[in-house]
Design an enzyme around this catalytic site. Structure first.
Site, mmCIF file in Angstrom:
data_model
loop_
_atom_site.group_PDB
_atom_site.id
_atom_site.type_symbol
_atom_site.label_atom_id
_atom_site.label_comp_id
_atom_site.label_asym_id
_atom_site.label_seq_id
_atom_site.Cartn_x
_atom_site.Cartn_y
_atom_site.Cartn_z
ATOM 1 C CE1 TYR A 57 -4.351 -0.005 -0.312
ATOM 2 C CE2 TYR A 57 -4.283 -1.706 1.376
ATOM 3 C CZ TYR A 57 -4.980 -1.015 0.395
ATOM 4 O OH TYR A 57 -6.266 -1.337 0.107
ATOM 5 C CD GLU A 59 -3.600 3.973 0.965
ATOM 6 O OE1 GLU A 59 -2.470 3.518 1.260
ATOM 7 O OE2 GLU A 59 -4.672 3.455 1.308
ATOM 8 C CG ASP A 204 -9.167 10.854 -23.683
ATOM 9 O OD1 ASP A 204 -8.174 10.124 -23.854
ATOM 10 O OD2 ASP A 204 -10.262 10.419 -23.280
ATOM 11 C CB THR A 231 -5.277 4.079 -21.674
ATOM 12 O OG1 THR A 231 -5.239 4.185 -23.092
ATOM 13 C CG2 THR A 231 -6.692 4.279 -21.171
ATOM 14 C CE LYS A 234 -7.726 2.693 -25.489
ATOM 15 N NZ LYS A 234 -7.883 3.355 -24.194
ATOM 16 N NE ARG A 240 -6.473 -4.343 -20.290
ATOM 17 C CZ ARG A 240 -7.060 -3.640 -21.243
ATOM 18 N NH1 ARG A 240 -7.686 -2.536 -20.964
ATOM 19 N NH2 ARG A 240 -7.050 -4.066 -22.480
HETATM 20 N N1 DSN Z 1 -12.357 0.815 -24.772
HETATM 21 C C1 DSN Z 1 -11.509 1.807 -25.368
HETATM 22 C C2 DSN Z 1 -11.480 1.698 -26.834
HETATM 23 O O1 DSN Z 1 -11.581 0.589 -27.336
HETATM 24 O O2 DSN Z 1 -11.340 2.682 -27.525
HETATM 25 C C3 DSN Z 1 -11.840 3.183 -24.975
HETATM 26 O O3 DSN Z 1 -12.160 3.244 -23.649
#
Ligand code: DSN
Length: 425
Positions: A57, A59, A204, A231, A234, A240
């Site tokens: 932990y 925090e 974003d 994120t 990707k 993730r």
């Molecule tokens: N689930 C993601 C996507 O496939 O674009 C976005 O949150």
């Protein structure tokens, strides 16, 4: 096939879970992943994800935690922050968001007060749930207003409309970004309109973060954006997770830190932060820049095959890693039917609404697909174009088992010829 994961303890203790892991491993090894938001992480990032940091932990933030024993968590988080800032060219980063949705929500609360207005992209034109879809909790706290594309066949954003809405609604935040939009954005125009109305700017960049980090597309910070959220799993090719980047405003960075913890989240997932740090290290290598460029080349190769086959692409084509094809309008195959038949032949992607969708969300007109994962496997333009041809053939022959069997075999051969790599450096 990439080296199978070493899971001797799971295999000895829990065969049910071991079988699921092996099943997924085989699915990934034998098929082609075209979901544009998916990718494969390196074994190094995987090891960090499975490390002892999951036990801890922590925090708070480095140097200011609520529990003892933080010598190594502090080091890990500082390294992750430093690498993230270097990658995106900014002064501050929060590496704790568990994923993209909490990154966005945390950023909103760091910049705004409940009741404030956010101007974002129309969801049916490519925006994201967290940009104000009525089903999300966040719409109870903020007032979302919209801009869209002027022409879905060119992807041109309607900046006149955006400016009119901004002057009328006085947003405190103007949001750029998308999850199903294939064109490069004119960031300067966002910044100009935001200046006129005194709004923050946030991009974003979840889908294209790896392309920005790899310098294959424009970086919103170069145009003066205040904040980027993303994120990490990707195009950025990490585990993730979520990430908030703040260009230079120290006060804003502090507010966003407070918003993520204690405002929104509890203890950070330090094993995931460690893994993100490994992935950021990989993204800082010259090889990653080549990877980002190849993603674009491969998407262009797929674009050509689709356009040559007279299939309508939203935005008229792509400047990034993804394509959105109106398969219902062009082939009389629904998005769901396309997703199903492509699943059958081992090509994974998702059905997707198109702008001004004439069908339903559950069986829309389009499919969304992209090149980040196949490029990680080493695909070049030739193989990418071949996959596009196979996709079209499968959709046109969705009821012909012999054709589908043949395509399935070729897809498997391609997957085996280009195994998922263990390492990227
Ligand atoms: N689930 C993601 C996507 O496939 O674009 C976005 O949150």
């Amino acid at each position: 096939m990439s080296t199978p994961q070493n899971i001797p303890f799971i295999e000895a203790q829990d065969q049910e879970i071991a079988a699921c892991i092996r099943g997924e491993e085989n699915r990934e090894a034998n098929g082609l992943e075209l979901v544009p938001s998916e990718n494969y992480i390196s074994k190094a990032a995987h090891e960090a994800l499975g490390s002892c940091f999951t036990n801890k932990y922590s925090e708070g933030y480095p140097g200011a935690r609520y529990y003892g024993g933080q010598e190594f968590t502090d080091q890990i988080e500082r390294i992750a922050i430093e690498r993230a800032c270097k990658l995106f060219g900014c002064k501050y980063a929060n590496v704790q968001p568990h994923s993209g949705a909490p990154a966005n929500i945390g950023a909103y609360y760091g910049m705004l007060k409940p009741g404030d207005t956010i101007l974002g992209m129309d969801l049916s034109h490519g925006g994201h749930l967290t940009h104000g879809h009525p089903v999300t909790h966040i719409t109870k706290s903020f007032n979302f207003v919209r801009y869209g594309m002027k022409n879905p066949d060119t992807g041109e954003i309607d900046f006149e409309e955006m400016r009119e809405v901004a002057l009328r609604e006085k947003p405190k935040l103007i949001l750029a970004g998308f999850s199903a939009y294939s064109r490069e954005l004119d960031y300067q125009k966002f910044v100009d309109i935001a200046k006129e109305v005194g709004a923050y700017t946030m991009a974003d960049m979840a889908h294209i973060a790896g392309l920005i980090a790899g310098k294959a597309v424009k970086n919103p910070f170069d145009y003066g954006f205040d904040v980027i959220t993303t994120t990490t799993h990707k195009t950025l090719r990490g585990p993730r997770g979520g990430l908030i980047l703040i260009r230079e405003d120290a006060d804003l960075a502090k507010k966003i830190d407070k918003s993520i913890f204690p405002g929104l989240q509890g203890g950070p997932h330090m094993h995931a932060v460690a893994s993100r740090a490994v992935a950021f290290g990989e993204a800082l290598t010259p090889a990653f820049q080549e990877y980002a460029q190849q993603i674009l080349k491969n998407a262009k190769a797929m674009e050509k095959v689709f356009l040559d086959a007279d299939i309508r692409l939203m935005g008229g084509g792509t400047d990034n890693h993804l394509l959105l094809a109106d398969v219902f309008g062009s082939l009389n195959v629904t998005g769901q039917e396309a997703e199903n038949v492509l699943d059958e032949v081992g090509i994974t992607l998702n059905k997707n609404s198109i702008a001004d969708e004439p069908r339903t969300m559950f069986d829309p007109s389009g499919i969304r697909f992209g090149t980040p994962a196949i490029t990680t496997r080493g695909f070049k333009e030739e193989q990418s174009a071949r996959v596009a041809e196979l996709m079209i053939e499968a959709m046109k022959n969705k009821d012909d088992q012999a054709v589908k069997d043949r395509i399935r075999e070729e897809v498997r051969d391609l997957a085996h010829a280009f195994p998922i790599p263990d390492s990227f450096v």
